[in-house]
Design a protein around this motif. Structure first.
Motif, PDB file in Angstrom:
ATOM      1  N   GLU A 194      34.701  42.331  39.800  1.00  0.00           N
ATOM      2  CA  GLU A 194      35.611  41.193  39.874  1.00  0.00           C
ATOM      3  C   GLU A 194      35.542  40.350  38.599  1.00  0.00           C
ATOM      4  O   GLU A 194      36.555  39.787  38.174  1.00  0.00           O
ATOM      5  CB  GLU A 194      35.268  40.341  41.095  1.00  0.00           C
ATOM      6  N   LYS A 230      37.834  41.652  36.335  1.00  0.00           N
ATOM      7  CA  LYS A 230      39.200  41.658  36.859  1.00  0.00           C
ATOM      8  C   LYS A 230      39.753  43.078  36.994  1.00  0.00           C
ATOM      9  O   LYS A 230      40.889  43.373  36.604  1.00  0.00           O
ATOM     10  CB  LYS A 230      40.122  40.803  35.981  1.00  0.00           C
ATOM     11  N   SER A 268      40.507  46.351  39.622  1.00  0.00           N
ATOM     12  CA  SER A 268      40.658  46.794  41.011  1.00  0.00           C
ATOM     13  C   SER A 268      39.817  48.047  41.219  1.00  0.00           C
ATOM     14  O   SER A 268      39.367  48.678  40.252  1.00  0.00           O
ATOM     15  CB  SER A 268      42.126  47.094  41.310  1.00  0.00           C
ATOM     16  N   GLN A 269      39.600  48.408  42.473  1.00  0.00           N
ATOM     17  CA  GLN A 269      38.863  49.636  42.752  1.00  0.00           C
ATOM     18  C   GLN A 269      39.616  50.850  42.203  1.00  0.00           C
ATOM     19  O   GLN A 269      38.994  51.807  41.722  1.00  0.00           O
ATOM     20  CB  GLN A 269      38.629  49.772  44.252  1.00  0.00           C
ATOM     21  N   GLN A 290      41.459  50.887  39.512  1.00  0.00           N
ATOM     22  CA  GLN A 290      41.244  50.918  38.067  1.00  0.00           C
ATOM     23  C   GLN A 290      39.853  51.449  37.715  1.00  0.00           C
ATOM     24  O   GLN A 290      39.688  52.195  36.747  1.00  0.00           O
ATOM     25  CB  GLN A 290      41.440  49.512  37.493  1.00  0.00           C
ATOM     26  N   SER A 340      38.390  56.013  45.737  1.00  0.00           N
ATOM     27  CA  SER A 340      38.262  54.552  45.824  1.00  0.00           C
ATOM     28  C   SER A 340      37.409  54.157  47.012  1.00  0.00           C
ATOM     29  O   SER A 340      36.705  53.145  46.987  1.00  0.00           O
ATOM     30  CB  SER A 340      39.657  53.917  45.942  1.00  0.00           C
TER      31      SER A 340
END
Length: 227
Positions: free
Chosen positions: A20, A23, A25-26, A28, A42
């Motif tokens: 986080e 920044k 995402s899972q 990414q 994921s």
């Protein structure tokens, strides 16, 4: 590598916070891991972050550490799987070397196996150097191959190994594991697991299992890079 409930929760919280903070995402993270050569779902990332994997994939953890620029040893210490780094003096204090400046000839071998006389054929040294050593009979000099212990020990460095000397927690030593000869850092987890760690985070920790053919050969007591 089985973690306690508390350790696996801390691991998940730390990895989630790192993701986080960047920044990401899972999804990414999944793409970036695939760029490192690891195929992952994921859902695997999600389960680790939620603390649902008591036996996490060591290669996945290694690649997540690389992705997040984390030191795996520091990470496992922070979650309580490994004991805190002992506040003792460096193992490379001059207990074996630098005595009275008396230069002693020491034979140098191109492998740990050769230095300890394990090959069946006759063993010949590749060179001979003069260094100040107080216990010539018990010291082996070996040229390091590979980068698994860099930056502490770089490829081509010369290491001195004191034979049959106890390797304490967090010290670097020479080991024989299932026929392979290794130079690694000895680490003991909070649950008593014996782990061989590389200094280079590209290499995964090696968990010693009960059925392994394992032997501690000696402690690394000197590192030289100028030869």
């Amino acid at each position: 590598m089985k973690l306690t409930d508390e350790a696996v929760k801390k691991l998940g919280d730390l990895l989630l916070a790192e993701r986080e903070r960047r920044k990401l995402s899972q999804a990414q993270v999944k793409i970036k891991l695939e760029g490192l050569g690891q195929l992952v779902n994921s859902s695997d990332i999600q389960r680790i972050e939620k603390g649902e994997r008591k036996t996490p994939n060591a290669i996945l953890i290694k690649n997540l550490c690389k992705l997040y620029n984390l030191d795996p040893i520091d990470l496992f210490r922070e979650i309580g799987y490994l004991d805190p780094k002992p506040k003792s003096k460096s193992q490379f204090s001059p207990e074996c070397v630098y005595e009275k400046n008396e230069m002693i000839p020491i034979k140098v071998y191109d492998s740990i196996a050769a230095g300890f006389g394990y090959p069946c054929e006759a063993v010949e040294c590749v060179e001979e150097i003069y260094i100040p050593v107080k216990n010539r009979q018990n010291v082996v000099a070996v040229r390091v191959k590979g980068d698994s212990m860099s930056p502490r020990i770089n490829e081509g460095s010369l290491i001195l190994i004191e034979k049959d000397t106890e390797i304490l927690e967090n010290e670097i030593g020479a080991f024989c594991l299932n026929g392979d000869y290794l130079v690694k850092r000895k680490v003991v987890s909070g649950s008593g697991d014996l782990i061989l760690m590389s200094e280079n985070s590209e290499y995964s920790p090696i968990l010693i299992k009960p059925h392994d053919d394992f032997q501690e050969l000696g402690k690394v007591v000197g590192i030289f890079t100028w030869f």
